[in-house]
Scaffold this active site. Sequence first.
Site, mmCIF file in Angstrom:
data_model
loop_
_atom_site.group_PDB
_atom_site.id
_atom_site.type_symbol
_atom_site.label_atom_id
_atom_site.label_comp_id
_atom_site.label_asym_id
_atom_site.label_seq_id
_atom_site.Cartn_x
_atom_site.Cartn_y
_atom_site.Cartn_z
ATOM 1 N N PRO A 149 48.410 40.296 38.789
ATOM 2 C CA PRO A 149 47.125 41.052 39.163
ATOM 3 C C PRO A 149 46.620 40.824 40.551
ATOM 4 C CG PRO A 149 47.103 40.092 37.140
ATOM 5 C CD PRO A 149 48.429 39.626 37.601
ATOM 6 N N CYS A 150 46.075 41.585 41.359
ATOM 7 C CA CYS A 150 45.681 41.631 42.868
ATOM 8 C C CYS A 150 43.938 41.346 42.993
ATOM 9 C CB CYS A 150 46.045 42.684 43.666
ATOM 10 S SG CYS A 150 45.133 44.408 42.934
ATOM 11 N N GLN A 151 43.434 41.363 41.497
ATOM 12 C CA GLN A 151 41.881 41.708 41.503
ATOM 13 C C GLN A 151 40.979 40.119 42.540
ATOM 14 O OE1 GLN A 151 43.730 41.853 38.821
ATOM 15 N NE2 GLN A 151 42.970 43.297 37.581
#
Length: 554
Positions: A149-151
Amino acid sequence: MKQMSFFDGTQKFRNDKPIRLIELFAGYGSQALALKYLSVQFEHYRISEWATKSIQAYKDLHATDDRTDYSQGLTPAEIKAWLTGKISTDYSTPATAEQIGRFSEKTVRTLYNNMRATRNIGSITQATAQDLTIVNTDKFLYIMTYSFPCQDLSAAGNGAGMSKGSGTRSGLLWEVERLLSETARGGGYELPQILLMENVPQVIGGGAIADFVQWREFLEGLGYKNYTQLMNAKCYAIPQNRNRCFMVSILGDYDYIFPPELPLQYRLKDFLERRVNEKYYISDEATEKLKEQITITESTTVYATRNRIDKIDTEVAKTLCARDYKGFGTGFDTMNAVVEAKCEQVGMLSGGKWDKLHDISRRVYGVDGISPTVHTAGGGQQELKIAEPTAYDEQNGYLRKDGTVGTLTTDGNSPKHNNRIVEPGDYRFYRQAVETLQENDCEAGDTIDAFNKRVNKDGCSPTITTRPEGLKTAILPVTSDYRIRKLTERECFRLMGVKGEDFEKIAKSQSMSSLYHLAGDSIVTACLMAIFGLLLEVDYKAKITELTEELKEK
């Protein structure tokens, strides 16, 4: 930044073994799709995906024909216990036993069967080396991908980072470390020969760089050579400005050079559908509040947007380009400046609810350049928006929004009542069109047929409003008719490099909002095809050309 490892390998990697693909954080399986588009034979060996929408999409796309009832003989209670800790309904948090307990029997059996059909081990937080079961590396090539995940890294996120023990979603990277460490300790399991990471550019910049260095050093300690590159989809034949960081890690003393850039033949408008449902268009009231981004020079041409006359230069500002919401710093971008196409922002929606939305939700783009980055929109007018010219019909000429034939008039009293006409794909209005009308001896009071007479199709087809002195005395205001709409789900998937037949499979069981999320949360297949193609010695250039030809609207 070509690479991050201290030493290069000394030999070229070559493979002569059957491929087993393991996709961690799988989504709908863009890595598998890339290998499929390359015509590379491989086995869907394992995936790890916990989001229920993504699980369904992966099953519908990659295990279409598997109708086995793996749940036969299990009670609903047994299935619910098995699912607990393995799935998420919101992409962010694990579904609790209480939540799963409220699922219907049909729902839990479908989920269970989907996971078994795709060899899904569920949430990576619960996975073990035994779940991966990497064995017989002398007989098989294992490629393991991890697009974590890049959030907490992206410009749109909260900047929480990915430090070990932070508990952030981006911190799930360290679950991959745990799995590889367990595998390296033995127990009959072996390390995968190839690792492929994908994430936003911030993974190698800013506050995350120390964590990335720590991760790279861990891999080097296991015997991997690591090669890192920023790759933008627009540099690999897809008209989307999507810049991402990739790292190829090869177990052993092997070298790797990332694929060279490919020419960009198409623009956003080439990937747009010809017929779009009315539900994708925003209201006329919102369109009225569009504020154009303008540049005024000596060669300014005047135009009018229904109730307001403005000025616009014949050249659109080249700096209006969105890279993932508010943009990445130029320090991350090492791509050569070989692609001139820009994502052209033609205006901002304003007033009322629009001013309350995030900046990315208010931007409106033209279609002659490339698309800004497709993001994980979830409805509520968050999706990417484009300004679309009035349709041109080859038999009837330029059409109004209601489909009726438009004409050019010289009614200068009320610009908003004039027919608002524009050449498809053209948001710039030139003196050339006015001069053509002058050469045809157009006089005040004339009505000009939009299809057969006095229209310069190389410029635009403007509505002319005259002053009493006639056409020769002033810069003339012309009006344009365009509508603002969201990109459709199909268009978003085209910009992710997904063929129509595969989009239909993905969309089979998805809502409109989940499709937008799935597209924005994935990886452009053309970039993956280039990486895998060079690694596996496949003619990826020809395959990517075939792909873009198929993605183009016919």
